[in-house]
Design a protein around this motif. Structure first.
Motif, PDB file in Angstrom:
ATOM      1  N   ALA A  87       0.841  -1.194   0.000  1.00 37.04           N
ATOM      2  CA  ALA A  87       0.000   0.000   0.000  1.00 37.04           C
ATOM      3  C   ALA A  87       0.874   1.241   0.000  1.00 37.04           C
ATOM      4  CB  ALA A  87      -0.923   0.007   1.220  1.00 37.04           C
ATOM      5  N   ALA A  88       0.375   2.273  -0.662  1.00 33.43           N
ATOM      6  CA  ALA A  88       1.012   3.587  -0.654  1.00 33.43           C
ATOM      7  C   ALA A  88      -0.013   4.592  -0.149  1.00 33.43           C
ATOM      8  CB  ALA A  88       1.501   3.974  -2.049  1.00 33.43           C
ATOM      9  N   THR A  89       0.383   5.408   0.839  1.00 36.63           N
ATOM     10  CA  THR A  89      -0.525   6.354   1.478  1.00 36.63           C
ATOM     11  C   THR A  89       0.106   7.731   1.521  1.00 36.63           C
ATOM     12  OG1 THR A  89      -1.366   4.568   2.894  1.00 36.63           O
ATOM     13  CG2 THR A  89      -1.910   6.814   3.531  1.00 36.63           C
ATOM     14  N   GLY A  96      -7.451  23.225   9.267  1.00 37.30           N
ATOM     15  CA  GLY A  96      -8.848  22.984   8.939  1.00 37.30           C
ATOM     16  C   GLY A  96      -9.089  21.854   7.959  1.00 37.30           C
ATOM     17  N   PHE A  97      -8.039  21.130   7.572  1.00 32.56           N
ATOM     18  CA  PHE A  97      -8.219  20.073   6.569  1.00 32.56           C
ATOM     19  C   PHE A  97      -7.211  18.953   6.811  1.00 32.56           C
ATOM     20  CE2 PHE A  97      -7.129  18.114   2.484  1.00 32.56           C
ATOM     21  CZ  PHE A  97      -8.385  17.712   2.052  1.00 32.56           C
ATOM     22  N   LYS A  98      -7.704  17.728   6.864  1.00 35.24           N
ATOM     23  CA  LYS A  98      -6.852  16.551   6.992  1.00 35.24           C
ATOM     24  C   LYS A  98      -7.335  15.510   5.986  1.00 35.24           C
ATOM     25  CE  LYS A  98      -6.005  17.132  11.974  1.00 35.24           C
ATOM     26  NZ  LYS A  98      -6.128  16.489  13.307  1.00 35.24           N
ATOM     27  N   ALA A  99      -6.398  14.818   5.376  1.00 38.26           N
ATOM     28  CA  ALA A  99      -6.765  13.796   4.397  1.00 38.26           C
ATOM     29  C   ALA A  99      -5.724  12.693   4.365  1.00 38.26           C
ATOM     30  CB  ALA A  99      -6.918  14.412   3.012  1.00 38.26           C
ATOM     31  N   ASP A 100      -6.203  11.445   4.301  1.00 37.30           N
ATOM     32  CA  ASP A 100      -5.365  10.274   4.064  1.00 37.30           C
ATOM     33  C   ASP A 100      -5.881   9.615   2.783  1.00 37.30           C
ATOM     34  OD1 ASP A 100      -4.122  10.840   6.417  1.00 37.30           O
ATOM     35  OD2 ASP A 100      -5.043   9.220   7.561  1.00 37.30           O
ATOM     36  N   VAL A 101      -5.049   9.554   1.767  1.00 40.02           N
ATOM     37  CA  VAL A 101      -5.421   8.971   0.488  1.00 40.02           C
ATOM     38  C   VAL A 101      -4.473   7.808   0.218  1.00 40.02           C
ATOM     39  CG1 VAL A 101      -5.760   9.392  -1.968  1.00 40.02           C
ATOM     40  CG2 VAL A 101      -6.208  11.219  -0.326  1.00 40.02           C
ATOM     41  N   ALA A 102      -5.037   6.654  -0.148  1.00 41.61           N
ATOM     42  CA  ALA A 102      -4.207   5.459  -0.285  1.00 41.61           C
ATOM     43  C   ALA A 102      -4.701   4.585  -1.424  1.00 41.61           C
ATOM     44  CB  ALA A 102      -4.205   4.655   1.021  1.00 41.61           C
ATOM     45  N   VAL A 103      -3.795   3.737  -1.891  1.00 42.39           N
ATOM     46  CA  VAL A 103      -4.153   2.665  -2.815  1.00 42.39           C
ATOM     47  C   VAL A 103      -3.435   1.404  -2.346  1.00 42.39           C
ATOM     48  CG1 VAL A 103      -2.299   3.253  -4.429  1.00 42.39           C
ATOM     49  CG2 VAL A 103      -4.274   1.935  -5.219  1.00 42.39           C
ATOM     50  N   GLU A 104      -4.168   0.304  -2.317  1.00 40.59           N
ATOM     51  CA  GLU A 104      -3.636  -0.966  -1.804  1.00 40.59           C
ATOM     52  C   GLU A 104      -3.729  -2.038  -2.872  1.00 40.59           C
ATOM     53  OE1 GLU A 104      -4.678  -2.589   2.277  1.00 40.59           O
ATOM     54  OE2 GLU A 104      -5.691  -4.051   1.002  1.00 40.59           O
ATOM     55  N   PHE A 119      -7.032  -4.265  -6.472  1.00 41.59           N
ATOM     56  CA  PHE A 119      -6.564  -2.939  -6.116  1.00 41.59           C
ATOM     57  C   PHE A 119      -7.674  -2.222  -5.371  1.00 41.59           C
ATOM     58  CE2 PHE A 119      -3.811  -4.101  -9.589  1.00 41.59           C
ATOM     59  CZ  PHE A 119      -2.578  -3.585  -9.212  1.00 41.59           C
ATOM     60  N   SER A 120      -7.346  -1.610  -4.239  1.00 36.72           N
ATOM     61  CA  SER A 120      -8.349  -0.981  -3.379  1.00 36.72           C
ATOM     62  C   SER A 120      -7.947   0.454  -3.067  1.00 36.72           C
ATOM     63  CB  SER A 120      -8.521  -1.776  -2.075  1.00 36.72           C
ATOM     64  OG  SER A 120      -8.906  -3.107  -2.343  1.00 36.72           O
ATOM     65  N   PRO A 121      -8.560   1.440  -3.730  1.00 37.49           N
ATOM     66  CA  PRO A 121      -8.299   2.835  -3.365  1.00 37.49           C
ATOM     67  C   PRO A 121      -9.125   3.226  -2.139  1.00 37.49           C
ATOM     68  CG  PRO A 121      -9.826   2.740  -5.202  1.00 37.49           C
ATOM     69  CD  PRO A 121      -9.430   1.318  -4.905  1.00 37.49           C
ATOM     70  N   SER A 122      -8.670   4.233  -1.403  1.00 33.84           N
ATOM     71  CA  SER A 122      -9.415   4.707  -0.242  1.00 33.84           C
ATOM     72  C   SER A 122      -9.081   6.167   0.013  1.00 33.84           C
ATOM     73  CB  SER A 122      -9.112   3.874   1.009  1.00 33.84           C
ATOM     74  OG  SER A 122      -7.768   4.054   1.424  1.00 33.84           O
ATOM     75  N   ALA A 123      -9.998   6.853   0.693  1.00 30.95           N
ATOM     76  CA  ALA A 123      -9.792   8.246   1.082  1.00 30.95           C
ATOM     77  C   ALA A 123     -10.524   8.494   2.397  1.00 30.95           C
ATOM     78  CB  ALA A 123     -10.301   9.203   0.010  1.00 30.95           C
ATOM     79  N   GLU A 164     -15.434 -11.642  -1.971  1.00 33.59           N
ATOM     80  CA  GLU A 164     -16.352 -10.543  -1.663  1.00 33.59           C
ATOM     81  C   GLU A 164     -15.739  -9.233  -2.169  1.00 33.59           C
ATOM     82  OE1 GLU A 164     -18.685 -11.979   2.400  1.00 33.59           O
ATOM     83  OE2 GLU A 164     -17.102 -10.490   2.510  1.00 33.59           O
ATOM     84  N   ASP A 165     -16.568  -8.410  -2.812  1.00 32.86           N
ATOM     85  CA  ASP A 165     -16.094  -7.150  -3.381  1.00 32.86           C
ATOM     86  C   ASP A 165     -17.035  -6.044  -2.915  1.00 32.86           C
ATOM     87  OD1 ASP A 165     -15.012  -5.107  -4.814  1.00 32.86           O
ATOM     88  OD2 ASP A 165     -15.251  -6.030  -6.781  1.00 32.86           O
ATOM     89  N   ALA A 166     -16.527  -5.120  -2.101  1.00 28.93           N
ATOM     90  CA  ALA A 166     -17.397  -4.129  -1.473  1.00 28.93           C
ATOM     91  C   ALA A 166     -16.883  -2.714  -1.694  1.00 28.93           C
ATOM     92  CB  ALA A 166     -17.526  -4.390   0.028  1.00 28.93           C
ATOM     93  N   TRP A 167     -17.825  -1.767  -1.774  1.00 25.81           N
ATOM     94  CA  TRP A 167     -17.530  -0.332  -1.707  1.00 25.81           C
ATOM     95  C   TRP A 167     -18.141   0.195  -0.424  1.00 25.81           C
ATOM     96  CZ3 TRP A 167     -14.260   2.513  -4.534  1.00 25.81           C
ATOM     97  CH2 TRP A 167     -13.814   1.983  -5.753  1.00 25.81           C
ATOM     98  N   LEU A 168     -17.328   0.800   0.423  1.00 25.89           N
ATOM     99  CA  LEU A 168     -17.757   1.299   1.723  1.00 25.89           C
ATOM    100  C   LEU A 168     -17.643   2.819   1.724  1.00 25.89           C
ATOM    101  CD1 LEU A 168     -15.612  -1.201   3.837  1.00 25.89           C
ATOM    102  CD2 LEU A 168     -17.881  -1.595   2.882  1.00 25.89           C
ATOM    103  N   THR A 169     -18.720   3.514   2.093  1.00 27.87           N
ATOM    104  CA  THR A 169     -18.697   4.973   2.124  1.00 27.87           C
ATOM    105  C   THR A 169     -19.414   5.474   3.370  1.00 27.87           C
ATOM    106  OG1 THR A 169     -20.753   5.159   0.840  1.00 27.87           O
ATOM    107  CG2 THR A 169     -18.691   5.137  -0.398  1.00 27.87           C
ATOM    108  N   SER A 170     -18.992   6.632   3.867  1.00 23.79           N
ATOM    109  CA  SER A 170     -19.667   7.260   5.002  1.00 23.79           C
ATOM    110  C   SER A 170     -19.460   8.760   4.930  1.00 23.79           C
ATOM    111  CB  SER A 170     -19.159   6.709   6.339  1.00 23.79           C
ATOM    112  OG  SER A 170     -17.810   7.069   6.548  1.00 23.79           O
ATOM    113  N   LEU A 171     -20.404   9.508   5.519  1.00 21.89           N
ATOM    114  CA  LEU A 171     -20.349  10.967   5.513  1.00 21.89           C
ATOM    115  C   LEU A 171     -21.158  11.470   6.701  1.00 21.89           C
ATOM    116  CD1 LEU A 171     -19.666  13.665   3.989  1.00 21.89           C
ATOM    117  CD2 LEU A 171     -21.893  13.415   2.865  1.00 21.89           C
ATOM    118  N   GLY A 172     -20.641  12.486   7.419  1.00 20.77           N
ATOM    119  CA  GLY A 172     -21.407  13.009   8.534  1.00 20.77           C
ATOM    120  C   GLY A 172     -20.700  14.112   9.289  1.00 20.77           C
TER     121      GLY A 172
END
Length: 227
Positions: A87-89, A96-104, A119-123, A164-172
């Motif tokens: 993985a690369a992150t 006021g802004f934080k972000a972790d962006v990765a691809v595995e 391949f699994s991207p994430s943010a 199993e192949d999933a897309w996981l998302t959340s917002l709040g």
């Protein structure tokens, strides 16, 4: 059951840190039953490493690579699996802004079968609207390869299982407030998950008393966590 493991950490420069670990294990299991006795011997080895680079005061880059090897010798069969995960992150920390962006990348190679590569991207993002009030957002693709037991366990395994192949998302929103020695927090996290080839166990067609794992196509899940 026996194992040996070790870790090492070295900060070579203020801008580069190495973390590494290794583990070797051996399990010998013997089962007695009225249908016959079975012996399972499992050997495992794993090597993990991560490299942290300080690019700037507000940005870091992390590169990780892991390799796993498992071998199973049972009374009636043998199985082996080699897995590679890397993985690369990129981590950003701004006012006021934080972000972790990765691809595995994940590669799983079972003895006698084709390899599985995913391949699994994430943010993971946090944005401050005003002091004490943040908006958080998360998204990730997640692939789960069937386990040894789900594929090969005698009387239970299903060698035709798909991943199993999933897309996981959340917002709040997330709110926090400190008053003297009192700390208050509140938040709501709305989530939406889409999953293909979900693995579940159900009675088999041949014998309802025997349960087997199956893929059930597609599952969609909505939810919310409030605190």
């Amino acid at each position: 059951n026996s194992y040996i493991q070790g870790t090492v950490q070295n900060r070579f420069t203020p801008r580069y840190t190495l973390n590494a670990s290794a583990k070797a294990s051996y399990d010998d299991l013997f089962y007695f039953s009225e249908w016959g006795d079975s012996r399972y011997r499992v050997t495992g080895f794993q090597l993990n490493s991560s490299h942290l680079f300080r690019v700037a005061s507000w940005a870091d880059i992390s590169i990780a690579a892991d390799i796993f090897r498992d071998d199973l010798k049972a009374t009636d069969y043998e199985a082996g699996r080699t897995s590679v995960v890397s993985a690369a992150t990129a981590m950003f920390r701004l006012p006021g802004f934080k972000a972790d962006v990765a691809v595995e990348y994940s590669g799983t190679f079972d003895r006698g079968s084709k390899g599985i590569n995913t391949f699994s991207p994430s943010a993971d993002i946090r944005y401050t609207i005003t002091e004490g009030l943040d908006i958080t957002a998360f998204g990730r693709r997640s692939c789960r390869v069937p386990t040894f037991n789900e594929l090969y366990y005698p009387g239970f395994g299903n060698p035709n299982l798909e991943c199993e192949d999933a897309w996981l998302t959340s917002l709040g929103p997330q709110w926090r407030k400190s008053i003297s020695n009192l700390s208050l927090e509140a938040g709501v996290d709305f989530n939406f998950n889409s999953l293909r080839n979900k693995i579940v166990s159900a009675p088999s067609v041949q014998d309802p008393n025997l349960w087997f794992p199956y893929n059930i196509g597609k599952a969609v899940m909505y939810g919310a966590d409030a605190k």
